[in-house]
Motif scaffolding. Sequence first.
Motif, short mmCIF file in Angstrom:
data_model
loop_
_atom_site.label_atom_id
_atom_site.label_comp_id
_atom_site.label_asym_id
_atom_site.label_seq_id
_atom_site.Cartn_x
_atom_site.Cartn_y
_atom_site.Cartn_z
N ALA A 1 1.01 -1.25 0.03
CA ALA A 1 0.13 -0.15 -0.13
C ALA A 1 1.05 1.14 0.10
O ALA A 1 1.74 1.17 0.92
N LEU A 2 0.52 2.05 -0.94
CA LEU A 2 1.45 3.33 -0.99
C LEU A 2 0.50 4.57 -0.96
O LEU A 2 -0.57 4.51 -1.40
N THR A 3 0.91 5.50 -0.15
CA THR A 3 -0.05 6.88 -0.11
C THR A 3 0.43 7.62 -1.14
O THR A 3 1.49 7.95 -1.63
N VAL A 4 -0.57 8.06 -1.74
CA VAL A 4 -0.56 9.16 -3.02
C VAL A 4 -1.03 10.22 -2.60
O VAL A 4 -2.02 10.26 -2.03
N THR A 5 -0.83 11.49 -3.47
CA THR A 5 -1.42 12.70 -3.36
C THR A 5 -2.75 12.68 -3.99
O THR A 5 -3.68 13.30 -3.53
N ASP A 6 -2.91 11.91 -5.06
CA ASP A 6 -4.16 11.97 -5.90
C ASP A 6 -4.53 10.69 -6.59
O ASP A 6 -3.49 10.24 -7.55
N VAL B 1 19.10 -3.52 -12.54
CA VAL B 1 17.90 -2.95 -12.12
C VAL B 1 17.91 -1.45 -12.79
O VAL B 1 19.03 -0.97 -13.52
N ILE B 2 16.56 -1.11 -13.23
CA ILE B 2 16.07 0.01 -13.66
C ILE B 2 15.54 0.91 -12.67
O ILE B 2 14.53 0.34 -11.78
N VAL B 3 15.80 2.14 -12.30
CA VAL B 3 15.34 3.24 -11.38
C VAL B 3 14.37 4.20 -11.77
O VAL B 3 14.88 4.76 -12.98
N PHE B 4 13.26 4.38 -11.37
CA PHE B 4 12.23 5.44 -11.92
C PHE B 4 11.36 5.91 -10.63
O PHE B 4 11.67 5.45 -9.68
N ARG B 5 10.68 6.74 -11.04
CA ARG B 5 9.67 7.38 -10.11
C ARG B 5 8.22 7.59 -10.41
O ARG B 5 8.11 7.82 -11.77
N ASP B 6 7.16 7.36 -9.35
CA ASP B 6 5.91 7.57 -9.95
C ASP B 6 5.41 8.92 -9.77
O ASP B 6 6.21 9.85 -9.53
N PRO B 7 4.35 9.38 -10.18
CA PRO B 7 4.02 10.87 -10.07
C PRO B 7 4.07 11.37 -8.71
O PRO B 7 4.54 12.88 -8.82
N ASP B 8 4.09 11.08 -7.67
CA ASP B 8 4.60 11.49 -6.29
C ASP B 8 5.98 11.30 -5.80
O ASP B 8 6.32 11.75 -4.72
N GLY B 9 6.69 10.82 -6.76
CA GLY B 9 8.40 10.61 -6.45
C GLY B 9 8.52 9.56 -5.81
O GLY B 9 9.78 9.41 -5.46
N ILE B 10 7.64 8.64 -5.65
CA ILE B 10 7.96 7.46 -5.06
C ILE B 10 9.01 6.60 -5.83
O ILE B 10 8.73 6.33 -6.85
#
Length: 135
Positions: free
Chosen positions: A11-16, A118-127
Motif C-alpha cells: 500500500a502506497l500513500t499518494v496525493t491524488d 536494475v532500472i530506477v524511476f519514480r511515480d507521479p508522487d516521486g516514490i
Amino acid sequence: MSKLMSVHHLALTVTDVDRSVPWYARVLELEEFTRREDPETGLRKVVLRSPSEGFAVVLVEHQDTERPRFDERRTGLDHVAFKVSSRSELAEWEARLSEYGVVYTPSTGSRTLAGSSVIVFRDPDGIQLEIWADA
C-alpha cells in the motif's frame, strides 16, 4: 509456526488517486480490481493487481494530510522493486518506460546483489520504483 509465503499487497500513500491509478495501470500494466471511497473521512483506496502474478499494489489517498514530496531518506518506505525473469525482459521494460516518457536510470548492475541489474524511476508522487532482474 507457519512461515510467511509472500507479500500479499503493498500500500502506497499518494496525493491524488485519480492521477496515480491511470499511471500505474498504463506504465506498470496493473489492472484496477476494486475501489473504496469513504465520504466521511475522505479516504480513497484503489487496489491494482498484476494480471498474471497475483500481487497487488494499493494506492491510498488520505484527506487533510501533509503532502511533502516523497524522500526515501526518511524513515519508512525506501523503494519498491518489481522483479522480471531476465535481462532481456528488463530491456523491454526500459523501452516501455522510454515510450511512456517516464524518466529513469538505464539498466545498471546492482551494488547490493552482485550480478543483478536494475532500472530506477519514480511515480507521479516521486516514490522510487525499480524493475529488477536477478543474475
